[in-house]
Design a protein around this motif. Structure first.
Motif, short mmCIF file in Angstrom:
data_model
loop_
_atom_site.label_atom_id
_atom_site.label_comp_id
_atom_site.label_asym_id
_atom_site.label_seq_id
_atom_site.Cartn_x
_atom_site.Cartn_y
_atom_site.Cartn_z
N ASP A 10 0.84 -1.20 0.00
CA ASP A 10 0.00 0.00 0.00
C ASP A 10 0.88 1.25 0.00
O ASP A 10 1.77 1.40 0.85
CB ASP A 10 -0.89 0.01 1.25
CG ASP A 10 -1.71 1.28 1.34
OD1 ASP A 10 -2.56 1.51 0.49
OD2 ASP A 10 -1.45 2.07 2.30
N ARG A 12 0.46 4.35 0.87
CA ARG A 12 0.43 5.16 2.10
C ARG A 12 1.25 4.49 3.20
O ARG A 12 2.00 5.14 3.92
CB ARG A 12 -1.00 5.38 2.56
CG ARG A 12 -1.79 6.33 1.66
CD ARG A 12 -3.18 6.60 2.20
NE ARG A 12 -3.87 7.58 1.39
CZ ARG A 12 -3.76 8.90 1.57
NH1 ARG A 12 -2.99 9.36 2.54
NH2 ARG A 12 -4.42 9.74 0.79
N SER A 13 1.10 3.19 3.32
CA SER A 13 1.85 2.45 4.34
C SER A 13 3.35 2.51 4.06
O SER A 13 4.16 2.69 4.97
CB SER A 13 1.38 0.99 4.37
OG SER A 13 2.17 0.23 5.24
N ALA A 15 4.95 4.86 2.35
CA ALA A 15 5.41 6.23 2.60
C ALA A 15 5.60 6.48 4.10
O ALA A 15 6.57 7.11 4.52
CB ALA A 15 4.43 7.24 2.01
N GLU A 16 4.67 5.97 4.91
CA GLU A 16 4.80 6.12 6.36
C GLU A 16 6.04 5.39 6.88
O GLU A 16 6.75 5.89 7.76
CB GLU A 16 3.55 5.59 7.05
CG GLU A 16 2.30 6.45 6.84
CD GLU A 16 1.05 5.82 7.43
OE1 GLU A 16 1.18 4.75 8.08
OE2 GLU A 16 -0.05 6.37 7.23
N SER A 32 6.87 17.08 3.64
CA SER A 32 5.61 16.63 3.06
C SER A 32 5.76 16.33 1.57
O SER A 32 5.11 15.43 1.04
CB SER A 32 4.53 17.70 3.27
OG SER A 32 4.92 18.94 2.68
N ARG A 36 4.78 12.81 -0.27
CA ARG A 36 3.90 12.84 -1.45
C ARG A 36 4.57 12.14 -2.63
O ARG A 36 3.93 11.40 -3.38
CB ARG A 36 3.56 14.29 -1.78
CG ARG A 36 2.48 14.45 -2.85
CD ARG A 36 1.92 15.85 -2.85
NE ARG A 36 2.95 16.87 -2.99
CZ ARG A 36 3.31 17.70 -2.01
NH1 ARG A 36 2.74 17.63 -0.83
NH2 ARG A 36 4.26 18.62 -2.22
N ARG A 39 4.43 8.36 -2.21
CA ARG A 39 3.08 7.84 -2.46
C ARG A 39 2.75 7.77 -3.95
O ARG A 39 2.10 6.84 -4.41
CB ARG A 39 2.04 8.71 -1.75
CG ARG A 39 2.02 8.59 -0.24
CD ARG A 39 1.01 9.58 0.33
NE ARG A 39 0.96 9.51 1.79
CZ ARG A 39 0.29 10.36 2.55
NH1 ARG A 39 -0.38 11.36 1.97
NH2 ARG A 39 0.28 10.24 3.86
N ASN A 40 3.22 8.76 -4.70
CA ASN A 40 2.83 8.85 -6.11
C ASN A 40 3.82 8.20 -7.07
O ASN A 40 3.41 7.60 -8.08
CB ASN A 40 2.66 10.33 -6.49
CG ASN A 40 1.56 11.02 -5.71
OD1 ASN A 40 0.62 10.37 -5.25
ND2 ASN A 40 1.67 12.33 -5.54
#
Length: 618
Positions: A10, A12-13, A15-16, A32, A36, A39-40
């Motif tokens: 995932d 988001r996961s 990236a975190e 940030s 971003r 994620r992308n």
């Protein structure tokens, strides 16, 4: 992880997880924009790899380049489909949807949606990453390994970045969403579908080639070039200067280039590269500083190769009556040491009638270049301010270009150590934190100054360079009539001399300005004036009684300071200047730093923050 695992994770996961890794390793949170991008961009790369049938290729994310804080977005690892040898593809991912070349430059571009800020061309960036990785990784030396690079602008179409196309070659190429199919075929030509985990492990475990000390090859860099590779914003700064020099002959409007960066970010490397390049191309160029030690050392190392070139290294105060625009370029290195006014008079009438020192330097050349670190202002009267340079330049109708060198090439490339020092000294919010050991940089605590000295001498005898420095908390005496030095620094039963005072030489000790670079310097303790601007493999720093830890913070004691210049500082400025000084002293080492405090309470505090000890505790 494999490309298949990356595709299934995932975004988001992931990236975190990368953000947590950044906080842990760098002692600062990810921006940030970085989160971003993860994620992308990473899902876009994963999809390309899977569509290419390269699901088993190993993907190293945020790969840390040797001996620097540079990170490649991704390194693809596998075997070459034709030779069967290990193949490494460095990937630079960009979210750009539109970009154009900076007029007058072939390796700089700008993004219309985000203003006129120069960026390094993605092909130039990834090509340099490939060259740098080969330079510092013995595993990749020779023809047994393939190393290539790609830049993937997954949000852009060819028509929106047309000016950037056509600059690639087999070593580094650029692809967009328009050329996605071509990108897939290119990857298939570089890496086979086989599992690359073993080759990835070999890369991760490969030792790094030791970095070069700048002063040891300064003369060669100036006279012949090519000794150091400029990376990312370093190259942006150099290209902006070269462009400004070309334009300065075609326009009446002057450009001022302001380059900021912390210790080890490459400011002096940029200066020496420009000195060499511009001189070899028949441009009039002068290097200026406010540091006698730094300028004298540069003169000394250069005149051994070319005596005439040594005259190109000057001081800021030499330009108070210089002819306007007499030079093509003036390179103001260590510009944080520029003073408000040249001279010593403090009369208000005299001050009003004189140009500021920064104005004098701007007037002296068609292209003035300033390189500075605002955290290295160490005396009252030093302006060291981007704001004041900007104001003086704009008052003269000059355009100003800014470049921020945000990478680290000293301290084993450890951004974490630089951040640790800033937080330790309260120069950055967050408070002191415990040091986490790193593979390429050591931080150790000594229990006594003798223990520190013995350890550093052992490093010097093993072939490294090592120096010991201290806060200016003891008198600095002239040598005795017989040439011997006075042991001014007294800590318990341990006594040592400062570096030689002035330009004289004594048996076994170089003159003051050459303490950091000549072999005999290991025998004396250096101060802020002989250490600033220099680097050596191993650095020892004694924190004196002018800065002690009490309760939950630092307390600066002007009465413990023996530097008359610093004691003139207003009380509200003294503490900041003292902490700036220790920041400079603590960031000279390429390989490691050893600390000791003369104050028991401060030493106890350091013991809670530094796990490593010169003599392991039992």
């Amino acid at each position: 992880m494999s490309a298949r695992a990356l595709e299934r994770t995932d975004p988001r996961s992931l990236a975190e997880s990368l953000a947590e890794q950044s906080l842990s390793e760098l002692l600062r949170g990810a921006a940030s924009s970085e989160v971003r991008a993860w994620r992308n961009s990473l899902p876009a790369l994963a999809q390309v790899l899977c569509d290419a049938g390269l699901e088993e290729v190993e993907v190293l994310l945020e790969y840390k380049m040797p001996l620097s804080s540079l990170r490649a977005d991704a390194v693809l690892v596998g075997t070459h489909p034709e030779t069967g040898r290990p193949s490494y593809v460095l990937v630079e991912l960009k979210q750009w949807s539109e970009a154009r070349l900076v007029p007058g430059a072939t390796d700089l571009c700008w993004l219309p949606k985000f203003g006129y800020k120069a960026h390094l061309h993605p092909v130039a960036q990834v090509r340099r990453y490939c060259e740098y990785l080969r330079d510092f990784t013995p595993l990749l030396d020779g023809a047994d390994h393939h190393v290539t690079g790609v830049a993937y602008l997954h949000n852009a179409q060819d028509r929106d970045v047309a000016e950037l196309l056509g600059t690639g070659n087999q070593q580094a190429r650029l692809f967009t969403s328009t050329s996605r199919g071509e990108f897939i075929r290119h990857l298939q030509s570089q890496i086979s579908p086989l599992d690359g985990a073993l080759d990835a492990d070999a890369l991760l475990e490969s030792p790094a080639v030791p970095g070069r000390e700048l002063m040891r090859t300064a003369a060669e860099e100036i006279l012949n070039g090519g000794k150091f590779r400029l990376m990312d914003e370093q190259q942006v700064a150099v290209s902006l200067v070269k462009r400004a020099v070309t334009l300065s002959r075609q326009s009446d409007r002057k450009e001022v280039i302001v380059v900021t960066g912390g210790p080890g970010s490459g400011k002096s490397l940029i200066a020496l590269h420009l000195m060499g390049h511009l001189g070899r191309n028949s441009r009039s160029v002068v290097h200026a500083t406010g540091s006698k030690s730094f300028t004298t050392t540069l003169q000394h190392v250069v005149e051994q190769k070319e005596r005439r070139a040594a005259k190109l290294f000057r001081y800021f105060l030499d330009f108070s009556s210089a002819e306007k625009n007499a030079l093509d370029v003036i390179i103001c290195d260590e510009a944080h040491r520029i003073r408000h006014h040249t001279g010593t008079s403090s009369s208000p009438d005299v001050r009003r009638s004189r140009r500021s020192q920064v104005a004098q330097l701007i007037d002296a050349a068609r292209v003035p270049v300033f390189l500075l670190d605002e955290h290295q202002v160490v005396l009252p009267g030093e302006m060291g301010s981007v704001r004041e340079i900007d104001e003086a330049a704009k008052a003269r109708g000059c355009d100003v270009r800014h470049v921020d060198l945000n990478e680290q090439f000293r301290c084993g490339g450890s951004r974490a150590y630089e951040e640790w020092v800033l937080r330790l000294l309260g120069l950055r919010p967050g408070g002191p934190v415990v040091w986490r050991p790193e593979p390429h940089f050591e931080l150790l605590l000594a229990d006594t100054p003798l223990q520190m000295e013995t350890y550093l001498h052992a490093r010097q005898e093993s072939g490294s360079t090592a120096r010991m420095t201290a806060g200016f908390c003891w008198p600095w005496s002239d040598p005795r009539p017989n040439g011997t030095l006075v042991d001014d620094i007294v800590i318990g039963d341990w006594r040592r001399a400062w570096n030689v005072k002035g330009d004289r030489e004594v048996p076994g000790g170089p003159r003051s300005a050459l303490w950091a670079t000549e072999t005999g310097g290991i025998g004396q303790v250096g101060c802020i004036y002989t250490a600033q601007g220099f680097e050596y493999a191993w650095n020892g720093t004694i924190l004196g009684p002018d800065l002690v830890w009490r309760d939950n913070g630092w307390r600066a004691d002007k009465n413990a300071c023996e530097d008359r210049g610093l004691r003139k500082a207003a009380p509200e400025h003294f503490s900041h200047l003292v902490r700036n000084r220790y920041k400079v002293l603590l960031t000279r080492g390429l390989t490691g730093t050893v600390l000791f405090s003369t104050d028991p309470e401060t030493q106890a505090k350091l013991r809670t923050l530094i796990p490593g000890n010169v003599a392991p505790r039992r």
